[in-house]
Scaffold this active site. Structure first.
Site, mmCIF file in Angstrom:
data_model
loop_
_atom_site.group_PDB
_atom_site.id
_atom_site.type_symbol
_atom_site.label_atom_id
_atom_site.label_comp_id
_atom_site.label_asym_id
_atom_site.label_seq_id
_atom_site.Cartn_x
_atom_site.Cartn_y
_atom_site.Cartn_z
ATOM 1 N N GLN A 1 -48.314 49.901 69.961
ATOM 2 C CA GLN A 1 -47.361 50.049 68.844
ATOM 3 C C GLN A 1 -45.976 49.532 69.214
ATOM 4 O O GLN A 1 -45.214 49.119 68.341
ATOM 5 C CB GLN A 1 -47.252 51.528 68.429
ATOM 6 C CG GLN A 1 -48.463 52.089 67.722
ATOM 7 C CD GLN A 1 -49.424 52.753 68.668
ATOM 8 O OE1 GLN A 1 -49.536 52.377 69.846
ATOM 9 N NE2 GLN A 1 -50.134 53.756 68.190
ATOM 10 N N ASP B 1 -44.272 63.685 67.128
ATOM 11 C CA ASP B 1 -45.336 63.969 66.158
ATOM 12 C C ASP B 1 -45.448 65.458 65.839
ATOM 13 O O ASP B 1 -45.905 65.845 64.773
ATOM 14 C CB ASP B 1 -46.677 63.451 66.676
ATOM 15 C CG ASP B 1 -46.725 61.940 66.562
ATOM 16 O OD1 ASP B 1 -46.104 61.257 67.405
ATOM 17 O OD2 ASP B 1 -47.327 61.443 65.597
ATOM 18 N N ARG C 1 -49.354 54.635 60.091
ATOM 19 C CA ARG C 1 -49.294 55.560 61.233
ATOM 20 C C ARG C 1 -47.836 55.897 61.481
ATOM 21 O O ARG C 1 -46.946 55.361 60.837
ATOM 22 C CB ARG C 1 -50.023 55.028 62.467
ATOM 23 C CG ARG C 1 -50.032 53.584 62.739
ATOM 24 C CD ARG C 1 -48.688 52.975 62.984
ATOM 25 N NE ARG C 1 -47.971 53.647 64.051
ATOM 26 C CZ ARG C 1 -46.667 53.668 64.202
ATOM 27 N NH1 ARG C 1 -45.866 53.040 63.358
ATOM 28 N NH2 ARG C 1 -46.090 54.300 65.199
ATOM 29 N N GLY C 2 -47.637 56.797 62.466
ATOM 30 C CA GLY C 2 -46.280 57.312 62.673
ATOM 31 C C GLY C 2 -46.159 58.589 61.857
ATOM 32 O O GLY C 2 -46.485 58.606 60.653
ATOM 33 N N ALA C 3 -45.687 59.647 62.518
ATOM 34 C CA ALA C 3 -45.747 60.974 61.894
ATOM 35 C C ALA C 3 -45.134 61.016 60.492
ATOM 36 O O ALA C 3 -45.723 61.568 59.554
ATOM 37 C CB ALA C 3 -45.059 61.978 62.810
ATOM 38 N N ARG D 1 -55.869 63.224 60.579
ATOM 39 C CA ARG D 1 -55.478 63.119 62.009
ATOM 40 C C ARG D 1 -54.907 64.482 62.424
ATOM 41 O O ARG D 1 -54.266 65.158 61.614
ATOM 42 C CB ARG D 1 -54.431 62.008 62.218
ATOM 43 C CG ARG D 1 -55.022 60.602 62.072
ATOM 44 C CD ARG D 1 -54.035 59.515 62.479
ATOM 45 N NE ARG D 1 -53.810 59.458 63.905
ATOM 46 C CZ ARG D 1 -52.841 58.722 64.473
ATOM 47 N NH1 ARG D 1 -52.022 58.002 63.716
ATOM 48 N NH2 ARG D 1 -52.705 58.697 65.779
ATOM 49 N N ASN E 1 -45.658 63.514 71.550
ATOM 50 C CA ASN E 1 -45.399 62.145 71.092
ATOM 51 C C ASN E 1 -46.440 61.241 71.742
ATOM 52 O O ASN E 1 -47.270 61.699 72.547
ATOM 53 C CB ASN E 1 -43.971 61.723 71.446
ATOM 54 C CG ASN E 1 -43.555 60.446 70.722
ATOM 55 O OD1 ASN E 1 -43.717 60.341 69.496
ATOM 56 N ND2 ASN E 1 -43.037 59.472 71.440
ATOM 57 N N LYS E 2 -46.379 59.969 71.417
ATOM 58 C CA LYS E 2 -47.383 59.004 71.891
ATOM 59 C C LYS E 2 -47.628 59.119 73.391
ATOM 60 O O LYS E 2 -46.680 59.295 74.164
ATOM 61 C CB LYS E 2 -46.897 57.601 71.516
ATOM 62 C CG LYS E 2 -47.812 56.463 71.864
ATOM 63 C CD LYS E 2 -49.250 56.646 71.406
ATOM 64 C CE LYS E 2 -49.386 56.886 69.919
ATOM 65 N NZ LYS E 2 -50.750 57.326 69.524
HETATM 66 O O1 MRU Z 1 -50.638 57.095 66.837
HETATM 67 P P1 MRU Z 1 -49.376 56.790 66.088
HETATM 68 O O2 MRU Z 1 -49.019 55.342 66.075
HETATM 69 O O3 MRU Z 1 -49.360 57.406 64.719
HETATM 70 O O4 MRU Z 1 -48.277 57.524 66.947
HETATM 71 C C1 MRU Z 1 -46.948 57.419 66.591
HETATM 72 C C2 MRU Z 1 -46.038 57.995 67.573
HETATM 73 O O5 MRU Z 1 -46.401 58.657 68.523
HETATM 74 C C3 MRU Z 1 -44.630 57.840 67.265
HETATM 75 O O6 MRU Z 1 -43.882 57.710 68.439
HETATM 76 C C4 MRU Z 1 -44.263 59.122 66.539
HETATM 77 O O7 MRU Z 1 -44.966 59.245 65.349
HETATM 78 C C5 MRU Z 1 -42.867 59.273 66.346
HETATM 79 S S1 MRU Z 1 -42.248 58.435 64.978
HETATM 80 C C6 MRU Z 1 -42.465 59.526 63.733
#
Ligand code: MRU
Length: 358
Positions: A197, A238, A49-51, A87, A248-249
């Site tokens: 996370q 993201d 996970r993470g963009a 996603r 973002n999250k």
């Molecule tokens: O749902 P996730 O864990 O994939 O979400 C990740 C985030 O929101 C991060 O803060 C985001 O990807 C920035 S890091 C590239």
């Protein structure tokens, strides 16, 4: 573990090996992805996970698809379409798949070899960008350290380190670089419910690197800012719209509001691949992922019996709502840290710096 800070790598068989992020910090293990379907599932179930890392795995997912089909036929198209749909919010996923497919359509020779080379090249480029973001962001931390002549307190939300973006991350990259420069710093880590996370991944990453940090409940940031306990906020992204609105999250927006109210600088760090120049108004037009309500209803952790277990934390019959992301409007953002420089979250400034990509 692989011994160096990498979230994914090709193993000797040419398969993609990834750190299984669903089990961290309690279990350190990897998964081997042999097919495009494996990559799609790993993104959907958040093994990765993470963009940035989603984009990286997607690039290798296209390579795995070519390895299966050998040609870019309808079967290949169906596989990469499913990959692209794994996603919805992180635009790096669509970006990586589209770029890989475009390069392969224009390629000659052995497509499998070409796909592997292109996926590696795409990842090397993203890693370079992460290094530049680290340098630019660390300059901001260094300026605070020089001005205040004391430890710098940084707040971050979710995980935007090397588990989220190869190879140093985005929001955490300046922190790692500042530490390497010998700057005295401390990080407030938002736990980032519902999937934690921050508590699980960011705290683990910072601990691995010996960065002083404290985990806080998500609702603590406003109080800390009100009492001068946060010098700067760094978050990742993201998807970022052309006028600089940032998805973002979930919970990022509330931190930005608090930072704005208390004049705490709020920076968003991300590579160019996280821009979606097609979207102007991010609040209106960035797609927001809705995930299973069970992620809110249950929590996962290490039981005293030594097993990682899932427990219900709400009444049996209560419903929950689980938006994965929110959008912070550009007016609450001090600056966007990209590999091309730090730019205001402003339509004209962004169009000027990224003219060639629009
Ligand atoms: O749902 P996730 O864990 O994939 O979400 C990740 C985030 O929101 C991060 O803060 C985001 O990807 C920035 S890091 C590239």
């Amino acid at each position: 573990m692989n011994g160096i800070y990498k979230a994914l790598w090709l193993n000797e068989e040419g398969d993609l090996e990834v750190i299984d992020q669903t089990l961290l910090p309690h279990v350190e293990t990897t998964k081997v992805l042999k097919t495009c379907e494996d990559a799609t599932l790993a993104i959907a179930d958040m093994t990765v996970r993470g963009a940035g890392v989603i984009g990286s795995v997607a690039a290798f997912g296209v390579y795995l698809a070519v390895r299966q089909t050998k040609i870019l036929d309808s079967e290949f198209n169906a596989k990469v379409q499913a990959l692209k749909d794994a996603r919805p919010t992180a635009v790096n996923l669509q970006w990586a798949v589209e770029l890989m497919v475009e390069r392969l359509r224009n390629a000659s020779g052995d497509l499998v070899v070409k796909a592997k080379e292109e996926a590696i090249a795409l990842n090397n480029d993203e890693a370079e960008k992460s290094l530049e973001i680290a340098r630019l962001g660390a300059d901001l931390i260094e300026a605070i350290a020089k001005r205040e002549n004391r430890k710098v307190n940084i707040l971050t939300h979710c995980n935007a380190g090397w588990l989220a973006v190869i190879d140093m991350g985005t929001a955490l990259a300046p922190i790692y670089e500042a530490k390497r420069r010998g700057i005295d710093l401390h990080v407030w880590v938002d736990e980032t419910r519902p999937r934690n996370q921050g508590a699980n991944l960011t705290a683990w990453e910072l601990g691995q690197d010996g960065v002083e940090h404290t985990i806080i409940a998500d609702n603590t940031g406003g109080h800390l800012m009100q009492h001068g306990m946060v010098d700067i906020v760094f978050v990742g992204a993201d998807r970022v719209s052309r006028q600089g609105d940032v998805a973002n999250k979930i919970g990022t927006y509330l931190k930005a509001l608090a930072a704005h109210a208390h004049s705490v600088p709020f920076y968003v760090a991300f590579p160019t691949s996280t821009f979606d120049f097609e979207v102007i108004d991010g609040v209106k037009d960035i797609p927001i992922e809705t995930r299973s309500e069970d992620e809110v209803r249950y929590m996962v952790g290490l039981h005293e019996n030594g097993n990682v277990e899932k427990v219900l934390v709400v009444p049996q019959g209560s419903r929950a709502l689980n938006y994965g992301f929110d959008v912070t409007p550009n007016r609450y953002i001090t600056g966007l840290i990209t590999e091309r420089g730090i730019v205001d979250a402003d339509l004209l400034k962004i169009e000027e710096l990224f003219e060639d990509l629009i």
